[in-house]
Scaffold this motif. Structure first.
Motif, PDB file in Angstrom:
ATOM      1  N   LEU A   1      51.717  11.665  27.986  1.00  0.00           N
ATOM      2  CA  LEU A   1      52.958  11.976  28.694  1.00  0.00           C
ATOM      3  C   LEU A   1      53.358  13.431  28.481  1.00  0.00           C
ATOM      4  O   LEU A   1      53.815  14.104  29.415  1.00  0.00           O
ATOM      5  N   ALA A   2      53.161  13.942  27.265  1.00  0.00           N
ATOM      6  CA  ALA A   2      53.478  15.346  26.978  1.00  0.00           C
ATOM      7  C   ALA A   2      52.573  16.272  27.792  1.00  0.00           C
ATOM      8  O   ALA A   2      53.043  17.288  28.327  1.00  0.00           O
ATOM      9  N   GLN A   3      51.296  15.939  27.903  1.00  0.00           N
ATOM     10  CA  GLN A   3      50.365  16.746  28.703  1.00  0.00           C
ATOM     11  C   GLN A   3      50.800  16.767  30.167  1.00  0.00           C
ATOM     12  O   GLN A   3      50.782  17.812  30.816  1.00  0.00           O
ATOM     13  N   TRP A   4      51.161  15.603  30.685  1.00  0.00           N
ATOM     14  CA  TRP A   4      51.595  15.527  32.081  1.00  0.00           C
ATOM     15  C   TRP A   4      52.862  16.345  32.316  1.00  0.00           C
ATOM     16  O   TRP A   4      52.986  17.007  33.340  1.00  0.00           O
ATOM     17  N   ARG A   5      53.802  16.265  31.372  1.00  0.00           N
ATOM     18  CA  ARG A   5      55.028  17.060  31.532  1.00  0.00           C
ATOM     19  C   ARG A   5      54.688  18.541  31.542  1.00  0.00           C
ATOM     20  O   ARG A   5      55.222  19.299  32.365  1.00  0.00           O
ATOM     21  N   HIS A   6      53.804  18.957  30.673  1.00  0.00           N
ATOM     22  CA  HIS A   6      53.404  20.359  30.609  1.00  0.00           C
ATOM     23  C   HIS A   6      52.740  20.810  31.914  1.00  0.00           C
ATOM     24  O   HIS A   6      53.002  21.908  32.408  1.00  0.00           O
ATOM     25  N   LYS A   7      51.902  19.944  32.479  1.00  0.00           N
ATOM     26  CA  LYS A   7      51.193  20.265  33.722  1.00  0.00           C
ATOM     27  C   LYS A   7      52.010  19.937  34.966  1.00  0.00           C
ATOM     28  O   LYS A   7      51.573  20.222  36.086  1.00  0.00           O
TER      29      LYS A   7
ATOM     30  N   PRO B   1      55.301  11.390  35.979  1.00  0.00           N
ATOM     31  CA  PRO B   1      56.540  10.917  36.596  1.00  0.00           C
ATOM     32  C   PRO B   1      57.710  11.859  36.306  1.00  0.00           C
ATOM     33  O   PRO B   1      57.701  12.604  35.320  1.00  0.00           O
ATOM     34  N   ALA B   2      58.704  11.802  37.178  1.00  0.00           N
ATOM     35  CA  ALA B   2      59.918  12.611  37.003  1.00  0.00           C
ATOM     36  C   ALA B   2      60.619  12.205  35.707  1.00  0.00           C
ATOM     37  O   ALA B   2      60.543  11.046  35.272  1.00  0.00           O
ATOM     38  N   TYR B   3      61.284  13.157  35.087  1.00  0.00           N
ATOM     39  CA  TYR B   3      61.983  12.898  33.830  1.00  0.00           C
ATOM     40  C   TYR B   3      63.171  13.842  33.702  1.00  0.00           C
ATOM     41  O   TYR B   3      63.293  14.821  34.428  1.00  0.00           O
ATOM     42  N   TYR B   4      64.036  13.512  32.775  1.00  0.00           N
ATOM     43  CA  TYR B   4      65.152  14.371  32.401  1.00  0.00           C
ATOM     44  C   TYR B   4      64.867  14.923  31.013  1.00  0.00           C
ATOM     45  O   TYR B   4      64.365  14.204  30.155  1.00  0.00           O
ATOM     46  N   LYS B   5      65.210  16.175  30.796  1.00  0.00           N
ATOM     47  CA  LYS B   5      65.106  16.759  29.470  1.00  0.00           C
ATOM     48  C   LYS B   5      66.511  17.197  29.076  1.00  0.00           C
ATOM     49  O   LYS B   5      67.069  18.131  29.640  1.00  0.00           O
ATOM     50  N   LEU B   6      67.067  16.485  28.123  1.00  0.00           N
ATOM     51  CA  LEU B   6      68.403  16.778  27.618  1.00  0.00           C
ATOM     52  C   LEU B   6      68.240  17.262  26.186  1.00  0.00           C
ATOM     53  O   LEU B   6      68.005  16.460  25.281  1.00  0.00           O
ATOM     54  N   ARG B   7      68.323  18.562  26.046  1.00  0.00           N
ATOM     55  CA  ARG B   7      67.982  19.228  24.783  1.00  0.00           C
ATOM     56  C   ARG B   7      66.548  18.868  24.437  1.00  0.00           C
ATOM     57  O   ARG B   7      65.641  19.215  25.165  1.00  0.00           O
ATOM     58  N   ARG B   8      66.318  18.159  23.365  1.00  0.00           N
ATOM     59  CA  ARG B   8      64.938  17.784  22.992  1.00  0.00           C
ATOM     60  C   ARG B   8      64.568  16.370  23.418  1.00  0.00           C
ATOM     61  O   ARG B   8      63.448  15.932  23.198  1.00  0.00           O
TER      62      ARG B   8
ATOM     63  N   GLY C   1      63.727   4.146  35.121  1.00  0.00           N
ATOM     64  CA  GLY C   1      62.829   3.094  35.591  1.00  0.00           C
ATOM     65  C   GLY C   1      62.475   3.253  37.063  1.00  0.00           C
ATOM     66  O   GLY C   1      61.324   3.063  37.457  1.00  0.00           O
ATOM     67  N   ALA C   2      63.454   3.618  37.887  1.00  0.00           N
ATOM     68  CA  ALA C   2      63.202   3.803  39.324  1.00  0.00           C
ATOM     69  C   ALA C   2      62.193   4.924  39.555  1.00  0.00           C
ATOM     70  O   ALA C   2      61.328   4.816  40.433  1.00  0.00           O
ATOM     71  N   ASP C   3      62.277   6.008  38.781  1.00  0.00           N
ATOM     72  CA  ASP C   3      61.325   7.109  38.918  1.00  0.00           C
ATOM     73  C   ASP C   3      59.925   6.689  38.470  1.00  0.00           C
ATOM     74  O   ASP C   3      58.927   7.068  39.089  1.00  0.00           O
ATOM     75  N   LEU C   4      59.854   5.924  37.389  1.00  0.00           N
ATOM     76  CA  LEU C   4      58.549   5.436  36.918  1.00  0.00           C
ATOM     77  C   LEU C   4      57.901   4.529  37.950  1.00  0.00           C
ATOM     78  O   LEU C   4      56.700   4.630  38.216  1.00  0.00           O
ATOM     79  N   ASN C   5      58.701   3.650  38.562  1.00  0.00           N
ATOM     80  CA  ASN C   5      58.162   2.755  39.591  1.00  0.00           C
ATOM     81  C   ASN C   5      57.710   3.529  40.819  1.00  0.00           C
ATOM     82  O   ASN C   5      56.670   3.217  41.400  1.00  0.00           O
ATOM     83  N   ALA C   6      58.466   4.554  41.223  1.00  0.00           N
ATOM     84  CA  ALA C   6      58.084   5.370  42.375  1.00  0.00           C
ATOM     85  C   ALA C   6      56.780   6.107  42.089  1.00  0.00           C
ATOM     86  O   ALA C   6      55.889   6.180  42.958  1.00  0.00           O
ATOM     87  N   TRP C   7      56.646   6.646  40.884  1.00  0.00           N
ATOM     88  CA  TRP C   7      55.427   7.358  40.511  1.00  0.00           C
ATOM     89  C   TRP C   7      54.232   6.401  40.479  1.00  0.00           C
ATOM     90  O   TRP C   7      53.151   6.724  40.980  1.00  0.00           O
ATOM     91  N   ALA C   8      54.427   5.216  39.908  1.00  0.00           N
ATOM     92  CA  ALA C   8      53.349   4.229  39.849  1.00  0.00           C
ATOM     93  C   ALA C   8      52.927   3.812  41.259  1.00  0.00           C
ATOM     94  O   ALA C   8      51.722   3.704  41.544  1.00  0.00           O
ATOM     95  N   GLU C   9      53.877   3.604  42.134  1.00  0.00           N
ATOM     96  CA  GLU C   9      53.563   3.206  43.509  1.00  0.00           C
ATOM     97  C   GLU C   9      52.804   4.322  44.242  1.00  0.00           C
ATOM     98  O   GLU C   9      51.859   4.053  44.987  1.00  0.00           O
ATOM     99  N   ALA C  10      53.187   5.572  44.014  1.00  0.00           N
ATOM    100  CA  ALA C  10      52.503   6.705  44.648  1.00  0.00           C
ATOM    101  C   ALA C  10      51.069   6.847  44.145  1.00  0.00           C
ATOM    102  O   ALA C  10      50.223   7.411  44.849  1.00  0.00           O
ATOM    103  N   ASN C  11      50.787   6.328  42.962  1.00  0.00           N
ATOM    104  CA  ASN C  11      49.449   6.423  42.381  1.00  0.00           C
ATOM    105  C   ASN C  11      48.652   5.126  42.508  1.00  0.00           C
ATOM    106  O   ASN C  11      47.585   4.986  41.910  1.00  0.00           O
TER     107      ASN C  11
END
Length: 70
Positions: A27-33, A37-44, A50-60
């Motif tokens: 997951l860290a590699q994917w975020r770097h590249k 899936p979409a994510y929020y970064k709030l400080r660290r 869940g909706a973003d994870l499902n959308a990403w899974a469906e797209a793949n």
């Protein structure tokens, strides 16, 4: 459509449900590249919706060919 993740839930790193798509390092590699899936970064803190994870899974999703095999 069946969902892999709860639509209205937020997932944080360390949640075992995230192992479905990849371990902490993957997951860290994917975020770097910027390819996962979409994510929020709030400080660290990294938060996946869940909706973003499902959308990403469906797209793949891969639909195997239903044609004859040679």
């Amino acid at each position: 459509m069946a969902y892999l993740f709860e639509q209205d839930r937020n997932y944080v790193l360390g949640d075992p449900e995230l192992e479905i798509i990849g371990d902490h390092q993957k997951l860290a590699q994917w975020r770097h590249k910027r390819i996962g899936p979409a994510y929020y970064k709030l400080r660290r803190k990294i938060i996946y919706r869940g909706a973003d994870l499902n959308a990403w899974a469906e797209a793949n999703r891969v639909e195997p060919s239903r044609g004859e095999m040679n």
